[in-house]
Design a protein around this motif. Structure first.
Motif, PDB file in Angstrom:
ATOM      1  N   VAL A 115       0.840  -1.206   0.000  1.00 45.53           N
ATOM      2  CA  VAL A 115       0.000   0.000   0.000  1.00 45.53           C
ATOM      3  C   VAL A 115       0.873   1.254   0.000  1.00 45.53           C
ATOM      4  CG1 VAL A 115      -1.600   1.377   1.398  1.00 45.53           C
ATOM      5  CG2 VAL A 115      -1.999  -1.077   1.101  1.00 45.53           C
ATOM      6  N   ALA A 116       1.893   1.262   0.856  1.00 45.51           N
ATOM      7  CA  ALA A 116       2.775   2.429   0.958  1.00 45.51           C
ATOM      8  C   ALA A 116       3.498   2.700  -0.360  1.00 45.51           C
ATOM      9  CB  ALA A 116       3.788   2.215   2.081  1.00 45.51           C
ATOM     10  N   VAL A 162       0.934   4.251  -2.844  1.00 48.56           N
ATOM     11  CA  VAL A 162       0.604   5.636  -2.482  1.00 48.56           C
ATOM     12  C   VAL A 162       1.746   6.580  -2.860  1.00 48.56           C
ATOM     13  CG1 VAL A 162       0.196   7.211  -0.540  1.00 48.56           C
ATOM     14  CG2 VAL A 162      -1.019   5.025  -0.655  1.00 48.56           C
ATOM     15  N   LYS A 163       2.984   6.144  -2.601  1.00 48.75           N
ATOM     16  CA  LYS A 163       4.134   7.002  -2.896  1.00 48.75           C
ATOM     17  C   LYS A 163       4.402   7.108  -4.399  1.00 48.75           C
ATOM     18  CE  LYS A 163       8.946   7.817  -1.569  1.00 48.75           C
ATOM     19  NZ  LYS A 163       9.424   8.119  -2.920  1.00 48.75           N
ATOM     20  N   SER A 164       4.438   5.958  -5.077  1.00 51.39           N
ATOM     21  CA  SER A 164       4.797   5.967  -6.504  1.00 51.39           C
ATOM     22  C   SER A 164       3.739   6.640  -7.365  1.00 51.39           C
ATOM     23  CB  SER A 164       5.036   4.533  -6.992  1.00 51.39           C
ATOM     24  OG  SER A 164       3.846   3.762  -6.895  1.00 51.39           O
ATOM     25  N   GLU A 165       2.473   6.510  -6.968  1.00 44.52           N
ATOM     26  CA  GLU A 165       1.395   7.098  -7.757  1.00 44.52           C
ATOM     27  C   GLU A 165       0.936   8.444  -7.202  1.00 44.52           C
ATOM     28  OE1 GLU A 165      -1.741   4.307  -8.535  1.00 44.52           O
ATOM     29  OE2 GLU A 165      -0.348   2.632  -8.834  1.00 44.52           O
ATOM     30  N   LYS A 166       1.616   8.893  -6.143  1.00 45.61           N
ATOM     31  CA  LYS A 166       1.339  10.197  -5.531  1.00 45.61           C
ATOM     32  C   LYS A 166      -0.141  10.362  -5.170  1.00 45.61           C
ATOM     33  CE  LYS A 166       5.215  12.398  -7.920  1.00 45.61           C
ATOM     34  NZ  LYS A 166       5.671  13.486  -8.830  1.00 45.61           N
ATOM     35  N   LEU A 167      -0.679   9.319  -4.526  1.00 42.42           N
ATOM     36  CA  LEU A 167      -2.070   9.369  -4.077  1.00 42.42           C
ATOM     37  C   LEU A 167      -2.180  10.272  -2.853  1.00 42.42           C
ATOM     38  CD1 LEU A 167      -3.063   5.592  -4.447  1.00 42.42           C
ATOM     39  CD2 LEU A 167      -3.273   7.439  -6.124  1.00 42.42           C
ATOM     40  N   TYR A 173      -2.967  10.569   0.310  1.00 43.00           N
ATOM     41  CA  TYR A 173      -3.193   9.976   1.632  1.00 43.00           C
ATOM     42  C   TYR A 173      -1.952  10.184   2.487  1.00 43.00           C
ATOM     43  CZ  TYR A 173      -6.945   7.545  -0.834  1.00 43.00           C
ATOM     44  OH  TYR A 173      -8.049   7.264  -1.596  1.00 43.00           O
ATOM     45  N   GLU A 174      -2.155  10.299   3.795  1.00 39.10           N
ATOM     46  CA  GLU A 174      -1.046  10.326   4.750  1.00 39.10           C
ATOM     47  C   GLU A 174      -1.012   8.992   5.472  1.00 39.10           C
ATOM     48  OE1 GLU A 174      -0.003  13.785   7.235  1.00 39.10           O
ATOM     49  OE2 GLU A 174      -1.780  14.746   6.354  1.00 39.10           O
ATOM     50  N   LEU A 175       0.143   8.347   5.473  1.00 37.63           N
ATOM     51  CA  LEU A 175       0.275   7.024   6.081  1.00 37.63           C
ATOM     52  C   LEU A 175       1.100   7.094   7.362  1.00 37.63           C
ATOM     53  CD1 LEU A 175       0.955   4.808   2.917  1.00 37.63           C
ATOM     54  CD2 LEU A 175      -1.234   5.545   3.893  1.00 37.63           C
ATOM     55  N   PHE A 176       0.654   6.325   8.363  1.00 35.35           N
ATOM     56  CA  PHE A 176       1.314   6.304   9.667  1.00 35.35           C
ATOM     57  C   PHE A 176       1.486   4.862  10.142  1.00 35.35           C
ATOM     58  CE2 PHE A 176      -0.774  10.341   9.314  1.00 35.35           C
ATOM     59  CZ  PHE A 176       0.004  11.253  10.011  1.00 35.35           C
ATOM     60  N   TYR A 177       2.457   4.671  11.022  1.00 34.88           N
ATOM     61  CA  TYR A 177       2.573   3.411  11.764  1.00 34.88           C
ATOM     62  C   TYR A 177       2.543   3.742  13.248  1.00 34.88           C
ATOM     63  CZ  TYR A 177       4.521  -0.401  14.403  1.00 34.88           C
ATOM     64  OH  TYR A 177       4.701  -1.364  15.368  1.00 34.88           O
ATOM     65  N   PHE A 178       1.636   3.097  14.001  1.00 35.63           N
ATOM     66  CA  PHE A 178       1.524   3.294  15.448  1.00 35.63           C
ATOM     67  C   PHE A 178       1.892   1.998  16.156  1.00 35.63           C
ATOM     68  CE2 PHE A 178      -1.512   7.107  16.070  1.00 35.63           C
ATOM     69  CZ  PHE A 178      -1.007   7.727  14.937  1.00 35.63           C
ATOM     70  N   GLY A 179       2.998   1.996  16.869  1.00 40.10           N
ATOM     71  CA  GLY A 179       3.422   0.795  17.578  1.00 40.10           C
ATOM     72  C   GLY A 179       4.840   0.952  18.077  1.00 40.10           C
ATOM     73  N   THR A 180       5.510  -0.179  18.309  1.00 36.39           N
ATOM     74  CA  THR A 180       6.853  -0.151  18.891  1.00 36.39           C
ATOM     75  C   THR A 180       7.948  -0.552  17.910  1.00 36.39           C
ATOM     76  OG1 THR A 180       6.575  -2.425  19.697  1.00 36.39           O
ATOM     77  CG2 THR A 180       5.957  -0.643  21.197  1.00 36.39           C
ATOM     78  N   ASP A 239      10.692  -0.352  15.000  1.00 35.29           N
ATOM     79  CA  ASP A 239      11.544   0.736  14.502  1.00 35.29           C
ATOM     80  C   ASP A 239      11.829   0.592  13.008  1.00 35.29           C
ATOM     81  OD1 ASP A 239      13.147  -1.461  14.582  1.00 35.29           O
ATOM     82  OD2 ASP A 239      14.690  -0.604  15.884  1.00 35.29           O
ATOM     83  N   ILE A 240      11.094  -0.289  12.332  1.00 32.66           N
ATOM     84  CA  ILE A 240      11.257  -0.460  10.888  1.00 32.66           C
ATOM     85  C   ILE A 240      10.740   0.786  10.169  1.00 32.66           C
ATOM     86  CG2 ILE A 240      10.554  -1.803   8.866  1.00 32.66           C
ATOM     87  CD1 ILE A 240      10.358  -4.245  10.655  1.00 32.66           C
ATOM     88  N   LYS A 241      11.545   1.316   9.283  1.00 31.11           N
ATOM     89  CA  LYS A 241      11.179   2.514   8.537  1.00 31.11           C
ATOM     90  C   LYS A 241      10.699   2.137   7.134  1.00 31.11           C
ATOM     91  CE  LYS A 241      12.688   5.378  11.768  1.00 31.11           C
ATOM     92  NZ  LYS A 241      11.785   6.267  12.539  1.00 31.11           N
ATOM     93  N   ILE A 242       9.579   2.708   6.729  1.00 28.69           N
ATOM     94  CA  ILE A 242       9.046   2.507   5.384  1.00 28.69           C
ATOM     95  C   ILE A 242       8.896   3.871   4.729  1.00 28.69           C
ATOM     96  CG2 ILE A 242       7.092   1.646   4.029  1.00 28.69           C
ATOM     97  CD1 ILE A 242       6.546  -0.329   6.260  1.00 28.69           C
ATOM     98  N   ASP A 243       9.415   3.982   3.542  1.00 25.74           N
ATOM     99  CA  ASP A 243       9.383   5.259   2.836  1.00 25.74           C
ATOM    100  C   ASP A 243       7.946   5.733   2.653  1.00 25.74           C
ATOM    101  OD1 ASP A 243      10.549   7.411   1.653  1.00 25.74           O
ATOM    102  OD2 ASP A 243      10.831   6.474  -0.312  1.00 25.74           O
ATOM    103  N   GLY A 244       7.669   6.943   3.093  1.00 23.45           N
ATOM    104  CA  GLY A 244       6.334   7.509   2.945  1.00 23.45           C
ATOM    105  C   GLY A 244       5.420   7.271   4.129  1.00 23.45           C
ATOM    106  N   VAL A 245       5.929   6.589   5.166  1.00 23.96           N
ATOM    107  CA  VAL A 245       5.128   6.288   6.358  1.00 23.96           C
ATOM    108  C   VAL A 245       5.754   6.970   7.578  1.00 23.96           C
ATOM    109  CG1 VAL A 245       4.261   4.486   7.901  1.00 23.96           C
ATOM    110  CG2 VAL A 245       4.378   4.067   5.431  1.00 23.96           C
TER     111      VAL A 245
END
Length: 429
Positions: free
Chosen positions: A254-255, A258-263, A265-272, A274-280
């Protein structure tokens, strides 16, 4: 060494680990039960087999004694072996301490012989809690080869010949039958109808129909009329444990879209994690006993509109769903997510998809807003631990505790406890 004073009535609970040292769903439930029974004047004793690794594991294996952690009324006491537990229960019996319920939260790591010995002492009902499906299959979430829900129907799993867990399923179910079949007054407790029905497909013959109770972990109070503001972009968040079986790979897909097609939406991750995903955007959130509303507050503070709960396995309950519902977030989920999908349909507060491609299509078509507008359900103001578990047992305990003296000092157990404390201190440095 003396142990904690207890009330005249007590509950004995067995699980696979010390709930004070973990933060999983089972541990959270046990902690809530302890508090509920303590508030009712009933002591709560929890024992769990200790299966340490490393140096401590080598030491305990050399001693060759089955070691358990002993927690009484939310306080760790010490390490004990099976014989010491049996002696303790027999002392309680002679001292007119009444065990009003025997709770089995997990069969994992526990052995039949020891549970049967406890059962012979207990003059009360035994309650087996369906927290997951470890009593059915080697994989506690019924994931075929650890990847996706196998569609379990209690039929012989010879059809699942390609699954790595097919060879162990018969022995696990035989063990479950042998243990639970030995209890005369057995009751089954599950946190949802989904979990209860799936479990009964396999073991329905072990228990009377009127001995099966669905008791959700929480009760809802009030109605939350506060709805997240809808600004320029819809905010979507992945909540909780960031694992494969929770939809990690689907979220990454999904991320990327959203990033490649410039949709928009704002994407978030809530939790513990520490994995980083571009655009989240990562927001660290940890729900703990001293901060049980951490997830709810984070959702409200950040104005999250949609919660992505794409579990690939049939969830028996899902605390994250209830946190999202309470914050009036639209819930996006998978059709195999068990109680999540069931509650979304029941409460009309989201959409259940068959594939991630269907959800991505809705993102592209900008139909998420339409789904949000059709979701008229409002979540509760708050959730609290469900006191119905007390009604299953019944009776009020004596508030005034009496002191229990430790007899028959065991030098070997004193040494084991000293080693355990030293190792715990070393790990905390």
């Amino acid at each position: 060494m003396r142990i904690h004073e207890i009330n005249n009535q007590y509950v004995l609970a067995v699980s696979y680990g010390n709930y004070l040292k973990a933060d999983g769903g089972v541990d959270k439930v046990i902690a809530e039960h302890c508090q509920l029974f303590n508030n009712a004047g009933v002591s709560y004793i929890q024992i769990a087999p200790l299966k340490p690794g490393g140096i401590s594991g080598m030491i305990f294996n050399c001693i060759k004694r089955n070691i358990y952690t002993l927690v009484i009324d939310g306080s760790f006491q010490k390490l004990v072996d099976e014989e010491e537990i049996i002696r303790m229960l027999m002392r309680y019996e002679r001292g007119e301490k009444q065990m009003i319920a025997f709770h089995i939260h997990h069969l994992k790591k526990n052995n039949i012989r020891f549970l049967n010995r406890i059962s012979s002492i207990a003059k009360c009902n035994t309650y087996f809690f369906v927290h997951d499906y470890n009593s059915i299959c080697e994989h506690p979430n019924l994931l075929e080869n650890g990847s996706r829900f196998c569609g379990y129907t209690a039929k012989p799993c010879d059809d699942c010949i390609d699954c790595q867990y097919v060879h162990g399923i018969k022995s696990i179910q035989q063990k479950t039958r042998k243990i639970l079949g030995s209890f005369k007054n057995l009751y089954i407790v599950a946190p949802s109808k989904i979990a209860m029905n799936l479990w009964l497909m396999t073991f329905g013959d072990l228990v009377q129909e009127n001995h099966c109770f669905v008791v959700p972990h929480q009760k809802a109070f009030g109605v939350n009329t506060l709805v997240p503001d809808l600004n320029d972009k819809i905010k979507i968040a992945f909540l909780g444990k960031f694992g494969d079986n929770k939809g990690k790979n689907e979220w990454i897909k999904v991320a990327n879209v959203v990033k490649s097609e410039k949709l928009e939406y704002e994407l978030f991750y809530f939790g513990t994690s520490d994995i980083k995903i571009d655009g989240v955007t990562n927001v660290y959130v940890q729900v703990k006993p001293d901060n049980p509303k951490a997830m709810y507050e984070a959702l409200v503070d950040n104005g999250i509109n949609c919660a992505f709960l794409w579990s690939l396995c049939p969830e028996t309950y899902s605390y994250t769903y209830h946190e999202a519902y309470s914050a009036n977030c639209l819930v996006i989920t998978d059709s195999d997510s068990g109680n999540i999908a069931s509650l979304v349909n029941e409460n009309n507060n989201g959409k259940v998809y068959s594939t991630i491609e269907q959800f991505i299509s809705d993102l592209r078509d900008d139909t998420i807003l339409d789904i949000m507008n059709k979701s008229t359900s409002k979540g509760p103001l708050k959730y609290e631990a469900n006191t119905d578990i007390l009604n299953l047992v019944g009776g009020k305990g004596c508030i005034e505790p009496t002191y229990v003296k430790q007899s028959n000092v065991d030098l070997q157990m004193l040494i084991i406890n000293a080693i355990y404390k030293a190792l715990q201190w070393h790990m905390l440095r």
